[in-house]
Design a protein around this motif. Structure first.
Motif, PDB file in Angstrom:
ATOM      1  N   SER A   3       0.818  -1.216   0.000  1.00  0.00           N
ATOM      2  CA  SER A   3       0.000   0.000   0.000  1.00  0.00           C
ATOM      3  C   SER A   3       0.853   1.267   0.000  1.00  0.00           C
ATOM      4  O   SER A   3       0.393   2.330  -0.375  1.00  0.00           O
ATOM      5  CB  SER A   3      -0.929  -0.016   1.203  1.00  0.00           C
ATOM      6  OG  SER A   3      -0.209  -0.386   2.358  1.00  0.00           O
ATOM      7  N   PHE A   4       2.111   1.159   0.421  1.00  0.00           N
ATOM      8  CA  PHE A   4       2.960   2.352   0.428  1.00  0.00           C
ATOM      9  C   PHE A   4       3.639   2.558  -0.933  1.00  0.00           C
ATOM     10  O   PHE A   4       3.884   3.674  -1.352  1.00  0.00           O
ATOM     11  CB  PHE A   4       3.991   2.257   1.550  1.00  0.00           C
ATOM     12  CG  PHE A   4       3.355   2.062   2.900  1.00  0.00           C
ATOM     13  CD1 PHE A   4       2.399   2.953   3.379  1.00  0.00           C
ATOM     14  CD2 PHE A   4       3.683   0.967   3.689  1.00  0.00           C
ATOM     15  CE1 PHE A   4       1.788   2.766   4.607  1.00  0.00           C
ATOM     16  CE2 PHE A   4       3.081   0.775   4.925  1.00  0.00           C
ATOM     17  CZ  PHE A   4       2.137   1.671   5.390  1.00  0.00           C
ATOM     18  N   ALA A   6       2.265   2.111  -3.697  1.00  0.00           N
ATOM     19  CA  ALA A   6       1.293   2.676  -4.636  1.00  0.00           C
ATOM     20  C   ALA A   6       1.491   4.178  -4.831  1.00  0.00           C
ATOM     21  O   ALA A   6       1.055   4.742  -5.834  1.00  0.00           O
ATOM     22  CB  ALA A   6      -0.127   2.401  -4.134  1.00  0.00           C
ATOM     23  N   PHE A   7       2.208   4.825  -3.882  1.00  0.00           N
ATOM     24  CA  PHE A   7       2.405   6.268  -3.991  1.00  0.00           C
ATOM     25  C   PHE A   7       3.419   6.654  -5.068  1.00  0.00           C
ATOM     26  O   PHE A   7       3.688   7.815  -5.281  1.00  0.00           O
ATOM     27  CB  PHE A   7       2.794   6.868  -2.629  1.00  0.00           C
ATOM     28  CG  PHE A   7       1.620   6.926  -1.689  1.00  0.00           C
ATOM     29  CD1 PHE A   7       0.815   8.048  -1.638  1.00  0.00           C
ATOM     30  CD2 PHE A   7       1.297   5.840  -0.891  1.00  0.00           C
ATOM     31  CE1 PHE A   7      -0.286   8.097  -0.806  1.00  0.00           C
ATOM     32  CE2 PHE A   7       0.208   5.870  -0.049  1.00  0.00           C
ATOM     33  CZ  PHE A   7      -0.594   7.007   0.004  1.00  0.00           C
ATOM     34  N   HIS A 195       8.595  15.211   7.337  1.00  0.00           N
ATOM     35  CA  HIS A 195       9.102  14.592   8.563  1.00  0.00           C
ATOM     36  C   HIS A 195       9.314  15.596   9.684  1.00  0.00           C
ATOM     37  O   HIS A 195       9.263  15.231  10.858  1.00  0.00           O
ATOM     38  CB  HIS A 195      10.346  13.755   8.249  1.00  0.00           C
ATOM     39  CG  HIS A 195      10.007  12.603   7.333  1.00  0.00           C
ATOM     40  ND1 HIS A 195      10.783  12.225   6.284  1.00  0.00           N
ATOM     41  CD2 HIS A 195       8.922  11.783   7.314  1.00  0.00           C
ATOM     42  CE1 HIS A 195      10.199  11.210   5.642  1.00  0.00           C
ATOM     43  NE2 HIS A 195       9.064  10.934   6.265  1.00  0.00           N
ATOM     44  N   ALA A 198       5.880  15.542  10.964  1.00  0.00           N
ATOM     45  CA  ALA A 198       5.589  14.335  11.746  1.00  0.00           C
ATOM     46  C   ALA A 198       5.818  14.618  13.226  1.00  0.00           C
ATOM     47  O   ALA A 198       5.158  14.052  14.090  1.00  0.00           O
ATOM     48  CB  ALA A 198       6.475  13.177  11.293  1.00  0.00           C
ATOM     49  N   TYR A 248      -0.429  14.268   4.238  1.00  0.00           N
ATOM     50  CA  TYR A 248       0.508  13.158   4.515  1.00  0.00           C
ATOM     51  C   TYR A 248       0.003  12.409   5.736  1.00  0.00           C
ATOM     52  O   TYR A 248       0.760  12.085   6.647  1.00  0.00           O
ATOM     53  CB  TYR A 248       1.892  13.747   4.755  1.00  0.00           C
ATOM     54  CG  TYR A 248       3.074  12.790   4.707  1.00  0.00           C
ATOM     55  CD1 TYR A 248       3.076  11.620   3.960  1.00  0.00           C
ATOM     56  CD2 TYR A 248       4.234  13.105   5.416  1.00  0.00           C
ATOM     57  CE1 TYR A 248       4.180  10.792   3.923  1.00  0.00           C
ATOM     58  CE2 TYR A 248       5.354  12.279   5.376  1.00  0.00           C
ATOM     59  CZ  TYR A 248       5.321  11.123   4.635  1.00  0.00           C
ATOM     60  OH  TYR A 248       6.421  10.303   4.591  1.00  0.00           O
ATOM     61  N   THR A 249      -1.297  12.134   5.739  1.00  0.00           N
ATOM     62  CA  THR A 249      -1.934  11.608   6.947  1.00  0.00           C
ATOM     63  C   THR A 249      -1.473  10.202   7.305  1.00  0.00           C
ATOM     64  O   THR A 249      -1.665   9.761   8.433  1.00  0.00           O
ATOM     65  CB  THR A 249      -3.468  11.611   6.789  1.00  0.00           C
ATOM     66  OG1 THR A 249      -3.785  11.046   5.508  1.00  0.00           O
ATOM     67  CG2 THR A 249      -4.022  13.026   6.848  1.00  0.00           C
ATOM     68  N   ARG A 250      -0.850   9.483   6.351  1.00  0.00           N
ATOM     69  CA  ARG A 250      -0.370   8.143   6.723  1.00  0.00           C
ATOM     70  C   ARG A 250       0.827   8.223   7.665  1.00  0.00           C
ATOM     71  O   ARG A 250       1.180   7.241   8.307  1.00  0.00           O
ATOM     72  CB  ARG A 250      -0.057   7.308   5.478  1.00  0.00           C
ATOM     73  CG  ARG A 250       1.105   7.781   4.624  1.00  0.00           C
ATOM     74  CD  ARG A 250       1.182   6.937   3.345  1.00  0.00           C
ATOM     75  NE  ARG A 250       2.357   7.218   2.530  1.00  0.00           N
ATOM     76  CZ  ARG A 250       2.481   8.247   1.695  1.00  0.00           C
ATOM     77  NH1 ARG A 250       1.500   9.147   1.602  1.00  0.00           N
ATOM     78  NH2 ARG A 250       3.580   8.408   0.972  1.00  0.00           N
ATOM     79  N   VAL A 251       1.455   9.397   7.731  1.00  0.00           N
ATOM     80  CA  VAL A 251       2.596   9.584   8.640  1.00  0.00           C
ATOM     81  C   VAL A 251       2.372  10.716   9.647  1.00  0.00           C
ATOM     82  O   VAL A 251       2.772  10.617  10.802  1.00  0.00           O
ATOM     83  CB  VAL A 251       3.894   9.847   7.832  1.00  0.00           C
ATOM     84  CG1 VAL A 251       5.030  10.278   8.739  1.00  0.00           C
ATOM     85  CG2 VAL A 251       4.300   8.599   7.046  1.00  0.00           C
ATOM     86  N   VAL A 252       1.740  11.794   9.197  1.00  0.00           N
ATOM     87  CA  VAL A 252       1.648  13.002  10.028  1.00  0.00           C
ATOM     88  C   VAL A 252       0.276  13.103  10.691  1.00  0.00           C
ATOM     89  O   VAL A 252      -0.748  13.133  10.000  1.00  0.00           O
ATOM     90  CB  VAL A 252       1.909  14.268   9.176  1.00  0.00           C
ATOM     91  CG1 VAL A 252       1.703  15.524  10.009  1.00  0.00           C
ATOM     92  CG2 VAL A 252       3.316  14.236   8.588  1.00  0.00           C
ATOM     93  N   ALA A 253       0.266  13.140  12.021  1.00  0.00           N
ATOM     94  CA  ALA A 253      -0.965  13.454  12.743  1.00  0.00           C
ATOM     95  C   ALA A 253      -1.051  14.972  12.843  1.00  0.00           C
ATOM     96  O   ALA A 253      -0.019  15.639  12.950  1.00  0.00           O
ATOM     97  CB  ALA A 253      -0.931  12.833  14.133  1.00  0.00           C
ATOM     98  N   GLY A 256       0.935  16.282  15.438  1.00  0.00           N
ATOM     99  CA  GLY A 256       2.347  15.879  15.429  1.00  0.00           C
ATOM    100  C   GLY A 256       2.600  14.705  16.359  1.00  0.00           C
ATOM    101  O   GLY A 256       1.711  13.892  16.604  1.00  0.00           O
TER     102      GLY A 256
END
Lengths: 363, 75
Positions: A3-4, A6-7, A195, A198, A248-253, A256
């Motif tokens: 799934s990653f 695919a980007f 990042h 992140a 970038y919601t798959r990494v960044v809340a 933070g």
């Protein structure tokens, strides 16, 4: 394909690019402020595929490049001391200081300089060199500062008395604030560093949209991330509703990483800091707190920030502010090449000049 | 320098995890991560520390949104 992966899917990228070409009908200039974005935009070939209406400008996103001339002079002075072992990320080895010196030439002159992958590895360097102080060069943004802070805590836990950090960390939002306050900066939108975000989340960038009306998107480093961020910017410009969007919601809340921030805040406190090209920016650096003074290399006897003149002829400062395109610099690819770099933007693989040199597609 | 790499967690020993990507293995520290990863999770690794867990469901959802959006456009 996971799934990653695919980007970076070519079919999806082509479809997104086609949509961007169709929708980006009014010209704009976007700036990225992350060395990894700089490299990614060139390496993926996106830069040459973007519609003519969209201009990519590279900003002060390379920590090595924004390290000030005085800070470089400071660590080169430290390297020359017999009582010091320097531990550093490899990126800093060839950054030029006064009189053409760098850490490589210092090493050749007998300086003890160890390249480490993680600040934690510098603890082992300290343990192996009991008669000397091991100083880790703390260069990097909010992504890196928590790792260095956690390392200082580990040094305390291990009761290591000969480990110190020279903290030249820098914070991204104050640099963006300085950039957008400059009336000569001609930037219409930002792609925000994935990042760094992140750790700090999206809220610290709010002023870009609220105060300056600039759309800004936190995004990742795959081609799809960058294309979707540009589509988002294009849509916000069309609707006249600028905002700071986290794509970038798959990494960044949005909030933070509070754990990493707590570690960073326990060890460091914001201070005014020097940036190459930007000068002193209030609250843009991180100093080691009093409670961790024993781990602070700036408090070692004889350590100071010497005055250091700008590198003769080097226009890195202008490049970092997006005011000059690297190949407009008179030294570019003449006196200044990756093999013979005059300034840090040509040294670091993440520097704007190095990226232009490596991927010169449309020069 | 903020380069950070997604790596798969293969084992966890208290505050240290074994991670792997494309045959490269490393040990990373877990003091900075805000949600404890499990074996099989991907984490973003920077300078020897895991700084975030990658959200697989979110990634799938994002890709699905792109695919749907683009398919709609082709109709």
């Amino acid at each position: 394909m996971n799934s990653f992966e695919a980007f970076k899917d070519p079919a999806l990228c082509r479809a997104l690019l086609a949509r961007l070409v169709k929708e980006a009908d009014t010209p704009y200039r976007f700036m990225e402020v992350c060395g990894t974005h700089t490299v990614s935009i060139f390496q993926s070939g996106l830069r040459s595929l973007l519609p003519q209406t969209i201009t990519h400008v590279t900003g002060p996103g390379c920590p090595v490049c924004v390290t000030h001339e005085s800070e470089v002079a400071c660590f080169l002075e430290l390297a020359a001391r017999d009582d010091i072992v320097l531990a550093t990320f490899g990126d800093l080895m060839r950054v030029p200081g006064p009189k053409g010196k760098n850490l490589k030439t210092a090493q050749a002159d007998g300086a003890r300089v160890e390249v480490v992958y993680s600040p934690v590895d510098a603890l082992a360097v300290a343990a192996a060199n009991p008669g000397r102080d091991t100083v880790f060069l703390g260069v990097g943004f909010e992504t890196t500062a928590p790792a260095v802070a956690a390392t200082i805590r580990l040094a305390r836990e291990q009761n290591l008395k000969n480990f110190r950090v020279l903290s030249f960390h820098k914070l991204v939002p104050p640099a963006l604030a300085a950039l957008v306050a400059d009336p000569d900066i001609n930037i219409d939108a930002f792609i925000l560093p994935g990042h760094v975000s992140a750790i700090i989340g999206a809220a610290p960038y709010g002023f870009l949209a609220e105060k300056h009306g600039l759309p800004a998107v936190v995004t990742g480093f795959e081609p799809l991330d960058i294309l979707s961020a540009l589509l988002e910017i294009t849509a916000m410009r069309a609707s006249g509703q600028p905002a700071v969007v986290n794509a970038y919601t798959r990494v960044v809340a949005n909030e933070g990483n509070p754990v990493a921030r707590a570690v960073m805040d326990e060890v460091f406190t914001p201070v005014d800091a020097l940036w190459r090209g930007l000068g002193v920016l209030p609250g843009s650096g991180l100093a080691i707190r009093e409670e961790f003074a024993d781990f602070d290399a700036l408090r070692l006897p004889g350590v100071s920030l010497p005055d250091a003149p700008p590198l003769a002829g080097c226009r890195c400062g202008e490049v970092l502010k997006g005011k000059m395109v690297p190949n407009e610099c008179p030294l570019f690819d003449k006196a200044c090449t990756p093999a013979t770099p005059v300034g840090p933007c040509m040294v670091s693989t993440e520097g704007g000049c190095a990226a232009y040199h490596k991927y010169r597609l449309e020069l | 320098m903020c380069l950070a790499v997604p790596m798969e967690v293969t084992a966890i020993h208290d505050k240290i995890a074994d991670v792997e990507i494309g045959g490269v293995t490393r040990q990373v520290r877990l003091e900075l991560i805000d949600a404890a990863p499990a074996v099989g999770d991907y984490v973003i690794v920077h300078a020897g520390f895991a700084i975030r867990r990658l959200d697989r469901e979110d990634a799938i959802e994002t890709i699905k949104l792109f695919q749907e959006g683009l398919n709609l456009e082709l109709l």
